[in-house]
Design an enzyme around this catalytic site. Structure first.
Site, PDB file in Angstrom:
ATOM      1  N   GLY A  14      47.322  25.497  91.208  1.00 22.11           N
ATOM      2  CA  GLY A  14      45.944  25.815  91.579  1.00 22.11           C
ATOM      3  C   GLY A  14      45.782  26.874  92.653  1.00 22.11           C
ATOM      4  O   GLY A  14      44.734  26.941  93.296  1.00 22.11           O
ATOM      5  N   SER A  15      46.773  27.759  92.813  1.00 20.73           N
ATOM      6  CA  SER A  15      46.614  28.767  93.872  1.00 20.73           C
ATOM      7  C   SER A  15      45.500  29.768  93.523  1.00 20.73           C
ATOM      8  O   SER A  15      44.772  30.225  94.415  1.00 20.73           O
ATOM      9  CB  SER A  15      47.923  29.487  94.165  1.00 20.73           C
ATOM     10  OG  SER A  15      48.342  30.225  93.053  1.00 20.73           O
ATOM     11  N   MET A  94      47.720  25.271  80.684  1.00 18.94           N
ATOM     12  CA  MET A  94      48.904  25.444  79.842  1.00 18.94           C
ATOM     13  C   MET A  94      48.713  25.050  78.374  1.00 18.94           C
ATOM     14  O   MET A  94      49.684  24.786  77.679  1.00 18.94           O
ATOM     15  CB  MET A  94      50.083  24.672  80.445  1.00 18.94           C
ATOM     16  CG  MET A  94      50.487  25.170  81.829  1.00 18.94           C
ATOM     17  SD  MET A  94      50.827  26.939  81.876  1.00 18.94           S
ATOM     18  CE  MET A  94      52.393  26.975  81.011  1.00 18.94           C
ATOM     19  N   ARG A  95      47.472  25.016  77.914  1.00 15.54           N
ATOM     20  CA  ARG A  95      47.241  24.690  76.506  1.00 15.54           C
ATOM     21  C   ARG A  95      46.430  25.809  75.846  1.00 15.54           C
ATOM     22  O   ARG A  95      45.534  26.365  76.484  1.00 15.54           O
ATOM     23  CB  ARG A  95      46.515  23.357  76.376  1.00 15.54           C
ATOM     24  CG  ARG A  95      47.424  22.198  76.745  1.00 15.54           C
ATOM     25  CD  ARG A  95      46.693  20.894  76.783  1.00 15.54           C
ATOM     26  NE  ARG A  95      47.523  19.904  77.435  1.00 15.54           N
ATOM     27  CZ  ARG A  95      48.384  19.089  76.798  1.00 15.54           C
ATOM     28  NH1 ARG A  95      48.475  19.130  75.488  1.00 15.54           N
ATOM     29  NH2 ARG A  95      49.123  18.239  77.471  1.00 15.54           N
ATOM     30  N   ASN A 111      41.199  34.573  81.322  1.00 12.05           N
ATOM     31  CA  ASN A 111      42.508  34.054  81.720  1.00 12.05           C
ATOM     32  C   ASN A 111      43.196  35.081  82.599  1.00 12.05           C
ATOM     33  O   ASN A 111      42.882  36.268  82.541  1.00 12.05           O
ATOM     34  CB  ASN A 111      43.352  33.799  80.460  1.00 12.05           C
ATOM     35  CG  ASN A 111      44.713  33.210  80.772  1.00 12.05           C
ATOM     36  OD1 ASN A 111      44.825  32.319  81.628  1.00 12.05           O
ATOM     37  ND2 ASN A 111      45.754  33.698  80.125  1.00 12.05           N
ATOM     38  N   HIS A 113      47.164  36.382  83.519  1.00 11.63           N
ATOM     39  CA  HIS A 113      48.548  36.287  83.038  1.00 11.63           C
ATOM     40  C   HIS A 113      49.434  37.177  83.916  1.00 11.63           C
ATOM     41  O   HIS A 113      49.050  38.302  84.244  1.00 11.63           O
ATOM     42  CB  HIS A 113      48.610  36.740  81.574  1.00 11.63           C
ATOM     43  CG  HIS A 113      49.992  36.646  81.014  1.00 11.63           C
ATOM     44  ND1 HIS A 113      50.571  35.441  80.650  1.00 11.63           N
ATOM     45  CD2 HIS A 113      50.949  37.597  80.809  1.00 11.63           C
ATOM     46  CE1 HIS A 113      51.793  35.662  80.224  1.00 11.63           C
ATOM     47  NE2 HIS A 113      52.049  36.957  80.305  1.00 11.63           N
TER      48      HIS A 113
HETATM   49  C1  GRF Z   1      49.588  32.016  87.317  1.00 20.51           C
HETATM   50  O1  GRF Z   1      50.732  32.736  87.670  1.00 20.51           O
HETATM   51  C2  GRF Z   1      48.930  32.589  86.084  1.00 20.51           C
HETATM   52  O2  GRF Z   1      49.230  33.921  85.878  1.00 20.51           O
HETATM   53  C3  GRF Z   1      49.519  31.779  84.968  1.00 20.51           C
HETATM   54  O3  GRF Z   1      49.710  30.506  85.518  1.00 20.51           O
HETATM   55  C4  GRF Z   1      49.905  30.593  86.924  1.00 20.51           C
HETATM   56  C5  GRF Z   1      48.999  29.607  87.569  1.00 20.51           C
HETATM   57  O4  GRF Z   1      49.253  29.466  88.944  1.00 20.51           O
HETATM   58  N1  GRF Z   1      48.625  31.813  83.828  1.00 20.51           N
HETATM   59  P1  GRF Z   1      48.268  28.638  89.868  1.00 20.51           P
HETATM   60  O5  GRF Z   1      48.178  27.241  89.284  1.00 20.51           O
HETATM   61  O6  GRF Z   1      46.952  29.346  89.934  1.00 20.51           O
HETATM   62  O7  GRF Z   1      48.969  28.606  91.216  1.00 20.51           O
END
Ligand code: GRF
Length: 198
Positions: A14-15, A94-95, A111, A113
């Site tokens: 969740g950063s 993650m889905r 999203n 990435h």
């Molecule tokens: C991020 O690096 C994003 O690019 C990928 O998943 C990660 C999520 O990190 N899709 P966080 O949970 O926001 O720390």
């Protein structure tokens, strides 16, 4: 000023969610976080939502590993609609989303990435970039469509790769870039929302 109602979906740390909520709190981002939803019961992203006093919920994903069960995806649509969400922000979710969500929120799901898409979609993007011998990688904010890490690009930021980088050190630097890029991209969508919703 009309604030863009967003719902954040995530499965992990969740950063990115934290960075977005901080920017909203400091009035730097004209968005209104209506709800944070996770498919993982004890995901830190839900604790972050509670810390920022944002309504939050666990969505039981069902029996599949990489997607939501259709009934769960319908339930997700209902939860987001009831919260009045206009823009769905995936932050480490993650889905892969399918028809129920894509049809309910056409061009309203984004999203982030950790690569310069179309390069290195999928898992372990930093590892992929190192294995390909790249000297620059980065991160991408894009609209979500039916393919994985695909859809119109909204914003990108480059991150230099150092010769002693490991997938972990590189991903950590990409994440610093992500936190700023995601909020900036959402700010751009807030402006578009304000222009069309007076
Ligand atoms: C991020 O690096 C994003 O690019 C990928 O998943 C990660 C999520 O990190 N899709 P966080 O949970 O926001 O720390």
């Amino acid at each position: 000023m009309k604030r863009l109602p967003i719902g954040i979906l995530g499965s992990g740390k969740g950063s990115n969610c934290r960075a977005i909520l901080e920017r909203i709190n400091s009035r730097d981002l004209a968005a209104d976080a209506r709800v944070v939803i996770s498919d993982v019961l004890d995901a830190p992203i839900l604790a972050i939502a509670r810390e920022f006093r944002v309504p939050n919920a666990y969505l039981p994903p069902g029996q599949f590993r990489t997607r939501l069960e259709p009934r769960a995806e319908e339930e997700l649509v209902k939860m987001l609609r009831e919260a009045g969400v206009h823009l769905v922000v995936l932050a480490g979710f993650m889905r892969v989303l399918h028809a129920p969500m894509l049809n309910a929120f056409p061009r309203r799901i984004i999203n982030i990435h950790p690569s310069l898409l179309p390069k290195f979609p999928g898992l372990e993007a930093s590892k992929q970039a190192l294995a390909a011998g790249e000297s620059v990688t980065g991160c991408t904010v894009h609209y979500v469509d039916e393919k994985i890490d695909h859809g119109r690009v909204i914003a990108q930021r480059e991150v230099t790769i150092f010769s002693d980088d490991t997938p972990q050190t590189l991903h950590a630097r990409i994440q610093i870039a992500e936190r700023d890029l995601y909020s900036s991209a959402i700010a751009q969508l807030c402006e578009e929302y304000q222009a069309t919703h007076v």
